[in-house]
Design a protein around this motif. Sequence first.
Motif, PDB file in Angstrom:
ATOM      1  N   PRO A 361     -23.587  68.816  -1.925  1.00 18.54           N
ATOM      2  CA  PRO A 361     -23.144  69.844  -0.981  1.00 18.54           C
ATOM      3  C   PRO A 361     -21.674  69.674  -0.629  1.00 18.54           C
ATOM      4  N   TYR A 362     -21.096  70.721  -0.072  1.00 18.69           N
ATOM      5  CA  TYR A 362     -19.762  70.640   0.492  1.00 18.69           C
ATOM      6  C   TYR A 362     -19.899  70.468   2.000  1.00 18.69           C
ATOM      7  N   ILE A 363     -19.409  69.355   2.518  1.00 17.87           N
ATOM      8  CA  ILE A 363     -19.365  69.089   3.962  1.00 17.87           C
ATOM      9  C   ILE A 363     -17.948  68.645   4.220  1.00 17.87           C
ATOM     10  N   SER A 364     -17.106  69.573   4.652  1.00 16.38           N
ATOM     11  CA  SER A 364     -15.679  69.288   4.592  1.00 16.38           C
ATOM     12  C   SER A 364     -14.879  70.261   5.439  1.00 16.38           C
ATOM     13  N   ARG A 367      -8.809  72.310   4.059  1.00 14.16           N
ATOM     14  CA  ARG A 367      -7.556  71.549   4.155  1.00 14.16           C
ATOM     15  C   ARG A 367      -6.461  72.300   4.909  1.00 14.16           C
ATOM     16  N   SER A 368      -6.317  73.565   4.620  1.00 14.75           N
ATOM     17  CA  SER A 368      -5.245  74.333   5.258  1.00 14.75           C
ATOM     18  C   SER A 368      -5.631  74.854   6.636  1.00 14.75           C
ATOM     19  N   HIS A 369      -6.914  74.706   7.004  1.00 14.02           N
ATOM     20  CA  HIS A 369      -7.409  75.203   8.289  1.00 14.02           C
ATOM     21  C   HIS A 369      -8.397  74.172   8.849  1.00 14.02           C
ATOM     22  N   PRO A 370      -7.919  73.061   9.388  1.00 14.90           N
ATOM     23  CA  PRO A 370      -8.805  71.952   9.766  1.00 14.90           C
ATOM     24  C   PRO A 370      -9.790  72.267  10.873  1.00 14.90           C
ATOM     25  N   ASN A 371      -9.605  73.378  11.598  1.00 10.72           N
ATOM     26  CA  ASN A 371     -10.593  73.769  12.609  1.00 10.72           C
ATOM     27  C   ASN A 371     -11.830  74.408  11.989  1.00 10.72           C
ATOM     28  N   ILE A 372     -11.772  74.676  10.677  1.00 10.20           N
ATOM     29  CA  ILE A 372     -12.901  75.297   9.974  1.00 10.20           C
ATOM     30  C   ILE A 372     -13.556  74.251   9.083  1.00 10.20           C
ATOM     31  N   ILE A 373     -14.852  74.045   9.273  1.00  6.73           N
ATOM     32  CA  ILE A 373     -15.625  73.064   8.517  1.00  6.73           C
ATOM     33  C   ILE A 373     -16.673  73.802   7.693  1.00  6.73           C
ATOM     34  N   VAL A 374     -16.751  73.458   6.424  1.00  4.30           N
ATOM     35  CA  VAL A 374     -17.767  74.036   5.544  1.00  4.30           C
ATOM     36  C   VAL A 374     -18.930  73.059   5.435  1.00  4.30           C
ATOM     37  N   PRO A 408     -16.642  62.630  -1.677  1.00  3.77           N
ATOM     38  CA  PRO A 408     -17.442  63.370  -2.674  1.00  3.77           C
ATOM     39  C   PRO A 408     -17.902  64.751  -2.197  1.00  3.77           C
ATOM     40  N   PHE A 409     -17.839  64.997  -0.886  1.00  2.00           N
ATOM     41  CA  PHE A 409     -18.318  66.262  -0.333  1.00  2.00           C
ATOM     42  C   PHE A 409     -17.180  67.203   0.027  1.00  2.00           C
ATOM     43  N   ALA A 410     -15.965  66.837  -0.367  1.00  2.00           N
ATOM     44  CA  ALA A 410     -14.801  67.653  -0.027  1.00  2.00           C
ATOM     45  C   ALA A 410     -14.768  68.935  -0.848  1.00  2.00           C
ATOM     46  N   LEU A 411     -14.209  69.976  -0.269  1.00  2.00           N
ATOM     47  CA  LEU A 411     -14.013  71.208  -1.027  1.00  2.00           C
ATOM     48  C   LEU A 411     -13.079  70.949  -2.197  1.00  2.00           C
ATOM     49  N   PRO A 412     -13.354  71.531  -3.360  1.00  2.00           N
ATOM     50  CA  PRO A 412     -12.483  71.310  -4.513  1.00  2.00           C
ATOM     51  C   PRO A 412     -11.122  71.954  -4.325  1.00  2.00           C
ATOM     52  N   ARG A 413     -10.130  71.382  -4.986  1.00  2.00           N
ATOM     53  CA  ARG A 413      -8.792  71.967  -4.925  1.00  2.00           C
ATOM     54  C   ARG A 413      -8.675  73.101  -5.954  1.00  2.00           C
ATOM     55  N   PHE A 414      -7.814  74.080  -5.644  1.00  2.50           N
ATOM     56  CA  PHE A 414      -7.574  75.192  -6.576  1.00  2.50           C
ATOM     57  C   PHE A 414      -6.084  75.375  -6.739  1.00  2.50           C
TER      58      PHE A 414
END
Length: 414
Positions: A361-364, A367-374, A408-414
């Motif tokens: 899962p993504y639990i993260s 990066r550009s909006h640290p107040n938002i958690i996925v 390991p649960f971080a959102l992938p970079r694009f």
Amino acid sequence: MASKQVLVAGAGLVGLCTAYSLAREGHAVTLVDKGRMGSGAARGNGGEITPLQALPMPEPALVTQLAEGVISNRHYFTIAPLALPRLTVFGVQFLRNCTTGRLKRNTAALDQLVRGAMAAFDSFHRDGISLAGGGWGYLNVHSDPEALRVYREAQIERARLLGIEEPGPILSRAELEEPLLREEVTCGYRIPTERYIDPDRFCTELHEALEEMGVNIRPHTELLSLDDTRATVRTGQGVETIGFDKAVVSTGAWLNRQLRGIPGLTFSAVTPGTGYSFHAEMDTLPRTLTMGLHRKTLIVPMSGTARVVGLMDFGFRVERFERHRMDFLREQASQFIHGLDETPISREWTGPRPMTPTGLPYISPVRSHPNIIVATGHNMHGLTLGPVTGEVVSALVSDRDPGIDMRPFALPRF
């Protein structure tokens, strides 16, 4: 700890559990969902709380099955040929994670959550969530003794790694003392550590608990976009904004749509896979949850009835009801369980499972909006990992160390 205004978008299993964990820590929570509370796959799953079975889906054995799933719709895993171009990026990443080395690495990462899963459910139960409608024990059966032996040995190794009780010995069909097993089943073994509940009751009890805790619950409220402190939502009365200190996006298979509303962020790493289930009004229920490993099909005694769960389809319309696939699921279950071929069935369900190319899962934070958690992409383990994910997210919201390696649960970079 300072209380924060927290918006939780998505009221599936992970969203409900996260809202509950946040509210009992004292945060002021608003929970929104475009449908009802406990939507998506939250209520139609197998009710499994199974740490020993919670593994990433990408594995070496799946590579050959992917090809079979493209050319046949009579397979537990199908891919619509016309959807292949749309699935290319996801598919390439998925195949990269089907190696032995990556499976081992991804499993080790997932086990950080698995180790806390049962304790998290225990904490919910102590608060009054009943975890009712099911029981303890998991029966794996097979038509091939050698294939079952290999599968059990892998589970024994995993049980030792997790420090939990090992699966029981392999027994013949007669020794299993399960009269509903058909002749094609030659053997099986029981796993005492796993349990199962009625997910519909679980969602309803969480909903009721959230109401009692004063959570602002807003069904039929669709998240349209987010910035650092405000969300734009659509309701039956129109479009409005909701302010927050922190926002948690747990919209499951629909994550891509929500994150496209964040300026500067492109996201397409969660792909919905369609699952199926139905209820059978059987005169006699199985003694315990039973998995036909050779049929990739599960039958669960649940609140006085039997729920049959299985299949995984990738295509264009992930919530579309496909009669031939539901019939195939019934056929598969009927091959190893007596009484399903003529038993009346009801509550036929199909819905999306949020799949990721790593099986993690993504639990993260974004990066550009640290107040938002996925917090999403739990594949087929949303129930098993829902409460422990809620605890991890609560730690992130409160700026505490969650106690695990979050990389390991971080959102992938694009």
